[in-house]
Design a protein around this motif. Structure first.
Motif, PDB file in Angstrom:
ATOM      1  N   ILE A 105       0.838  -1.199   0.000  1.00 30.48           N
ATOM      2  CA  ILE A 105       0.000   0.000   0.000  1.00 30.48           C
ATOM      3  C   ILE A 105       0.874   1.250   0.000  1.00 30.48           C
ATOM      4  O   ILE A 105       1.781   1.382   0.816  1.00 30.48           O
ATOM      5  N   ARG A 106       0.594   2.134  -0.920  1.00 33.10           N
ATOM      6  CA  ARG A 106       1.274   3.427  -0.958  1.00 33.10           C
ATOM      7  C   ARG A 106       0.212   4.511  -0.803  1.00 33.10           C
ATOM      8  O   ARG A 106      -0.623   4.704  -1.682  1.00 33.10           O
ATOM      9  N   VAL A 107       0.263   5.181   0.323  1.00 31.15           N
ATOM     10  CA  VAL A 107      -0.749   6.187   0.629  1.00 31.15           C
ATOM     11  C   VAL A 107      -0.175   7.576   0.383  1.00 31.15           C
ATOM     12  O   VAL A 107       0.878   7.918   0.931  1.00 31.15           O
ATOM     13  N   PRO A 108      -0.824   8.390  -0.448  1.00 35.05           N
ATOM     14  CA  PRO A 108      -0.347   9.768  -0.631  1.00 35.05           C
ATOM     15  C   PRO A 108      -0.519  10.554   0.663  1.00 35.05           C
ATOM     16  O   PRO A 108      -1.581  10.529   1.284  1.00 35.05           O
ATOM     17  N   LEU A 109       0.534  11.225   1.076  1.00 39.48           N
ATOM     18  CA  LEU A 109       0.512  11.951   2.343  1.00 39.48           C
ATOM     19  C   LEU A 109       0.621  13.445   2.092  1.00 39.48           C
ATOM     20  O   LEU A 109       1.355  13.887   1.198  1.00 39.48           O
ATOM     21  N   PRO A 110      -0.086  14.238   2.882  1.00 30.91           N
ATOM     22  CA  PRO A 110       0.060  15.692   2.749  1.00 30.91           C
ATOM     23  C   PRO A 110       1.460  16.119   3.169  1.00 30.91           C
ATOM     24  O   PRO A 110       2.039  15.568   4.103  1.00 30.91           O
ATOM     25  N   ALA A 111       2.004  17.089   2.469  1.00 34.61           N
ATOM     26  CA  ALA A 111       3.358  17.555   2.776  1.00 34.61           C
ATOM     27  C   ALA A 111       3.402  18.176   4.165  1.00 34.61           C
ATOM     28  O   ALA A 111       2.491  18.896   4.572  1.00 34.61           O
ATOM     29  N   ALA A 112       4.470  17.870   4.888  1.00 34.03           N
ATOM     30  CA  ALA A 112       4.654  18.430   6.226  1.00 34.03           C
ATOM     31  C   ALA A 112       5.552  19.661   6.140  1.00 34.03           C
ATOM     32  O   ALA A 112       6.453  19.718   5.293  1.00 34.03           O
TER      33      ALA A 112
END
Length: 326
Positions: A105-112
């Protein structure tokens, strides 16, 4: 997505080919194929019995299992099905690899936000010196991350709290899962970003986070230019943990002095003490959900979210670590 679909299709085709080959071979070579399977099962049972005993009994079961295993290979050779067995094993390995790729699973993450004073605490001895081999301190400085080496006698919690007091606005831990838990606890307390650097032995927490366990340096990039994801921390008796806590056989083995240098041998020495009717160590009793009484448990484990169990692909991993469940 197309790559995952291709991997899933490959896993199905390879699995079907393996099953077809086994059925064809068993039909063509009956009853020799059945005899070989029986020998393999008996060898497995003997091996399990060897784990549960010690001394002469363990030796007897171990030798018996080895003899049965040799008999299995002899049966394959005499029956003329060794080649088919090898092909079936190769198909199984390829199908498992394709399925693992399909379910990754590759989940797109919001930039920190990029931190201004990130700090990584690293243990040079953890994981057999994995951080040292990766030149983690130099790589950290190249990314404007302050490396703090954990030396013998240092208080990890004190080191991290001092770093926060001196202005650290992001934390990372390069070490085993125990180190990860302690640093993550302080990060959560001060609501700071935390990065898991896979420099331990097993790196179970990194695995379930989706971190590449073979890329120590790449995990540093996540601290300064990565995405953000909130996950659960669990607590027992006031102590935070990231993976699980256990009582019984495994907990006893881990606490023994020889475990770090000889894990398998220590586990083998501990198993008979918890797994036989005349076990020297007391079996565990517990009260489960709904008041159900449990007796003679060998291991009790409380996990931070649920593990996959009993599956070939992904067994022993957590599909999610943000469901808020124990």
């Amino acid at each position: 997505m197309n790559a995952r679909r291709t991997a899933a299709a490959a896993a199905l085709v390879l699995g079907a080919a393996e099953v077809g080959l086994i059925v064809f071979t068993a039909t063509r070579s009956f009853p020799r194929g059945l005899i070989a399977v029986g020998l393999l099962i008996c060898a497995g049972v003997a091996g399990w019995k060897a784990l549960l005993h010690r001394g002469p009994t363990r030796l007897a079961f171990g030798v018996g299992g080895a003899v049965l295993l040799v008999g299995f290979f002899v049966a394959l050779a005499v029956g003329g099905i060794m080649f088919e067995a090898i092909i079936a094993f190769v198909l199984f390995v390829l199908a498992a690899a394709a399925a693992r790729a399909a379910f990754r699973i590759r989940v797109p993450l919001p930039a920190a936000p990029r931190p201004e004073r990130p700090v990584v605490v690293w243990n040079p001895k953890s994981g057999g010196g994995k951080a040292l081999s990766a030149h983690l301190d130099d790589e950290a400085r190249a990314r404007n991350i302050e490396p703090i080496e954990l030396r013998p006698g240092d208080d990890l919690v004190e080191l991290v709290r001092n770093a926060v007091a001196n202005g650290a606005d992001a934390l990372a831990a390069a070490g085993g899962d125990g180190t990860q838990a302690l640093v993550a606890t302080i990060a959560a307390e001060f609501d700071l970003p935390f990065a898991c650097i896979p420099a331990g032995t097993r790196n179970h927490f990194a695995l379930d986070l989706g971190v590449d366990r073979n890329d120590v340096v790449g995990a540093l990039d996540a601290l300064v230019a990565g995405g953000e994801r909130r996950v659960d921390l669990a607590e027992v008796n006031g102590r935070v943990f990231v993976n699980n806590v256990s009582l019984g056989l495994y907990a006893e083995a881990v606490q023994r002095s020889g475990y770090r240098d000889a894990k398998i041998r220590t586990l083998l020495e501990t198993i008979p003490e918890y797994s036989t009717e005349d076990a020297a160590e007391p079996m565990l009793e517990f009260t489960g959900p709904g008041g159900v009484q449990g007796r003679r448990a060998t291991v009790i484990m409380v996990s931070n979210n649920s593990y996959r169990l009993g599956t070939v692909i992904g067994s022993g991993t957590r599909p999610s670590i943000d469901d808020g469940e124990l």
